[in-house]
Design a protein around this motif. Structure first.
Motif, short mmCIF file in Angstrom:
data_model
loop_
_atom_site.label_atom_id
_atom_site.label_comp_id
_atom_site.label_asym_id
_atom_site.label_seq_id
_atom_site.Cartn_x
_atom_site.Cartn_y
_atom_site.Cartn_z
N LEU A 134 44.19 49.81 -8.67
CA LEU A 134 44.88 51.08 -8.84
C LEU A 134 45.30 51.32 -10.28
O LEU A 134 45.44 52.47 -10.73
CB LEU A 134 46.11 51.13 -7.92
CG LEU A 134 46.88 52.45 -7.83
CD1 LEU A 134 45.96 53.59 -7.44
CD2 LEU A 134 48.03 52.33 -6.84
N GLU A 135 45.47 50.24 -11.04
CA GLU A 135 45.84 50.37 -12.45
C GLU A 135 44.82 51.21 -13.23
O GLU A 135 45.16 51.89 -14.19
CB GLU A 135 45.94 48.98 -13.10
CG GLU A 135 47.21 48.23 -12.78
CD GLU A 135 48.42 48.81 -13.49
OE1 GLU A 135 48.24 49.46 -14.53
OE2 GLU A 135 49.54 48.62 -13.00
N HIS A 136 43.55 51.16 -12.81
CA HIS A 136 42.48 51.83 -13.53
C HIS A 136 42.49 53.35 -13.35
O HIS A 136 41.81 54.07 -14.08
CB HIS A 136 41.12 51.29 -13.10
CG HIS A 136 40.91 49.85 -13.45
ND1 HIS A 136 40.16 49.00 -12.66
CD2 HIS A 136 41.38 49.11 -14.47
CE1 HIS A 136 40.16 47.80 -13.22
NE2 HIS A 136 40.90 47.85 -14.31
N VAL A 137 43.24 53.85 -12.36
CA VAL A 137 43.14 55.27 -12.04
C VAL A 137 44.49 55.98 -11.94
O VAL A 137 44.53 57.20 -11.82
CB VAL A 137 42.36 55.47 -10.71
CG1 VAL A 137 40.95 54.91 -10.81
CG2 VAL A 137 43.11 54.82 -9.55
N LYS A 138 45.58 55.24 -11.98
CA LYS A 138 46.88 55.85 -11.68
C LYS A 138 47.34 56.84 -12.75
O LYS A 138 48.25 57.62 -12.49
CB LYS A 138 47.94 54.76 -11.48
CG LYS A 138 48.34 54.03 -12.75
CD LYS A 138 49.43 53.00 -12.45
CE LYS A 138 49.96 52.37 -13.73
NZ LYS A 138 51.01 51.38 -13.44
N SER A 139 46.71 56.83 -13.92
CA SER A 139 47.14 57.74 -15.00
C SER A 139 46.29 59.00 -15.09
O SER A 139 46.49 59.82 -16.00
CB SER A 139 47.10 57.00 -16.35
OG SER A 139 47.99 55.91 -16.36
N PHE A 140 45.36 59.20 -14.16
CA PHE A 140 44.53 60.41 -14.19
C PHE A 140 45.40 61.66 -14.15
O PHE A 140 46.41 61.72 -13.44
CB PHE A 140 43.57 60.44 -13.00
CG PHE A 140 42.40 59.49 -13.12
CD1 PHE A 140 42.13 58.83 -14.30
CD2 PHE A 140 41.57 59.26 -12.03
CE1 PHE A 140 41.06 57.95 -14.41
CE2 PHE A 140 40.48 58.40 -12.14
CZ PHE A 140 40.23 57.75 -13.33
N LYS A 141 44.98 62.68 -14.88
CA LYS A 141 45.72 63.94 -14.96
C LYS A 141 45.09 65.03 -14.10
O LYS A 141 45.77 65.97 -13.70
CB LYS A 141 45.78 64.43 -16.41
CG LYS A 141 46.28 63.40 -17.40
CD LYS A 141 47.68 62.92 -17.10
CE LYS A 141 48.17 61.92 -18.14
NZ LYS A 141 49.49 61.35 -17.78
N SER A 205 40.39 55.02 -17.38
CA SER A 205 39.79 54.12 -16.38
C SER A 205 38.95 53.03 -17.03
O SER A 205 38.83 52.94 -18.26
CB SER A 205 38.92 54.93 -15.41
OG SER A 205 37.64 55.19 -15.95
N ASN A 206 38.35 52.20 -16.18
CA ASN A 206 37.44 51.15 -16.62
C ASN A 206 35.99 51.63 -16.57
O ASN A 206 35.06 50.84 -16.57
CB ASN A 206 37.58 49.92 -15.73
CG ASN A 206 37.32 50.25 -14.26
OD1 ASN A 206 37.45 51.38 -13.83
ND2 ASN A 206 36.97 49.23 -13.49
N MET A 207 35.81 52.96 -16.51
CA MET A 207 34.48 53.56 -16.43
C MET A 207 34.30 54.54 -17.58
O MET A 207 35.19 55.34 -17.88
CB MET A 207 34.28 54.27 -15.10
CG MET A 207 32.89 54.87 -14.90
SD MET A 207 32.76 55.80 -13.33
CE MET A 207 32.98 54.51 -12.12
N HIS A 208 33.15 54.50 -18.24
CA HIS A 208 32.82 55.44 -19.30
C HIS A 208 31.71 56.36 -18.79
O HIS A 208 30.74 55.90 -18.19
CB HIS A 208 32.36 54.69 -20.55
CG HIS A 208 33.36 53.70 -21.04
ND1 HIS A 208 34.46 54.05 -21.79
CD2 HIS A 208 33.44 52.36 -20.87
CE1 HIS A 208 35.17 52.97 -22.07
NE2 HIS A 208 34.58 51.93 -21.52
N VAL A 209 31.87 57.66 -19.04
CA VAL A 209 30.93 58.61 -18.47
C VAL A 209 30.66 59.75 -19.44
O VAL A 209 31.53 60.16 -20.21
CB VAL A 209 31.47 59.17 -17.13
CG1 VAL A 209 32.76 59.95 -17.36
CG2 VAL A 209 30.45 60.04 -16.44
#
Length: 315
Positions: A134-141, A205-209
């Motif tokens: 959840l750490e990887h996504v909890k800061s999404f805006k 996140s831990n994903m680059h796109v």
């Protein structure tokens, strides 16, 4: 608080639902708190309870803001639905709400949320699933960033790779996000949806796109995505959870591959199924897609399935 790991069935990752940013974070926090090795069939197993301060600390916000977000999110969440689409079988779609009950305790300042009774096959004892911290996504805006992150993670997990170009038609993309009636021009979709999503994923996140379009006019989106090298792509649950589940994860893979082959052969007229066989196999696939395994099969159903697949050379 220790790190929270989110487990979700693939079906839930690509289902249709529309949550706000705060509602999404609340749902993911609660999913991270449940034990996926349980059946989820009892109310106790589907219940998550936590304190306002605990939620505030994990999300990195003040206690007052945590209480405000929890109050608003849970109130609206009771009216939010999930829609699952089934391409084959008698059941076309299922629609139900996320939560069956939410309680706020004034004395101990805690929240209790009970997941809907129809959610267990999508959150518990999973076979085909995504897993992330959840750490990887909890800061999404942006409210759509989580949906796209989970969809891309599902695609990468199924391909067993950390990087890939993933294509989807714009119509299917908008259908998944429930945007069929919005952003009819690509430039509007790009400005209000795609760019904010890419910014969230690349920043937090831990994903680059990177996202490109194809066609004139644009009809296809291409997501060039890559997970950090340290991320483990897995199609199995942690060993700790696997031990708790025992044999629940020993899926008879030849059965589902044989079933899908037989249905495909029937669609392409390579074989001709009887009415009973067609209905039985379609029903078996629908239930497999919902539950993620064949663990629910009775001995009679298993024998019938094996006999049909053997008859058509798929087993």
């Amino acid at each position: 608080m220790s790190e929270l790991i989110v487990y979700k069935a693939n079906e839930l990752a690509v289902s249709r639902y529309d949550l706000t940013e705060q509602e999404t974070k609340l749902i993911l926090f609660c999913i991270g708190c449940i034990n996926p090795s349980l059946s989820g069939m009892t109310i106790q197993e589907r219940t998550v309870e936590f304190g306002y301060q605990e939620y505030a600390k994990y999300m990195g916000i003040s206690n007052d803001l945590a209480y405000k977000n929890l109050t608003n999110s849970t109130r609206d969440l009771m009216n939010r639905s999930i829609e699952l689409i089934y391409p084959v079988g008698d059941i076309e779609r299922r629609i139900f709400n996320w939560a069956g009950l939410v309680e706020f305790n004034r004395k101990n300042q805690r929240v209790k949320l009970v997941f809907n009774e129809h959610l267990p096959p999508l959150l518990y004892q999973l076979k085909q699933f995504i897993k992330y911290n959840l750490e990887h996504v909890k800061s999404f805006k942006n409210k759509y960033s989580m949906r796209v992150y989970e969809w891309l993670l599902k695609e990468l997990t199924q391909k067993k790779t950390r990087n890939a170009n993933i294509k989807i038609s714009i119509d299917d993309f908008k259908f998944m996000l429930m945007l069929e009636n919005n952003y009819h021009e690509y430039k509007l979709l790009n400005h209000w949806v795609l760019k904010p999503i890419a910014k969230d994923l690349n920043t937090y996140s831990n994903m680059h796109v990177s996202i490109t379009k194809h066609g004139r006019p644009a009809d296809t989106l291409i997501f060039q995505c890559e997970l950090d090298k340290l991320v483990e792509i897995t199609t199995d649950v942690d060993s700790k959870v696997t031990k708790e589940l025992g044999t629940a994860y020993n899926e008879p893979d030849p059965l589902i591959s044989g079933l899908r082959k037989t249905l495909h052969d029937a669609l392409t007229a390579k074989v001709q199924l009887s009415g009973f066989e067609a209905k039985f196999l379609s029903d078996m696939q629908s239930k497999y897609d919902l539950n993620g395994s064949f663990s629910w099969l009775t001995e009679k159903q298993l024998t019938t399935l094996r006999n049909i697949l053997t008859k058509y050379g798929s087993l």
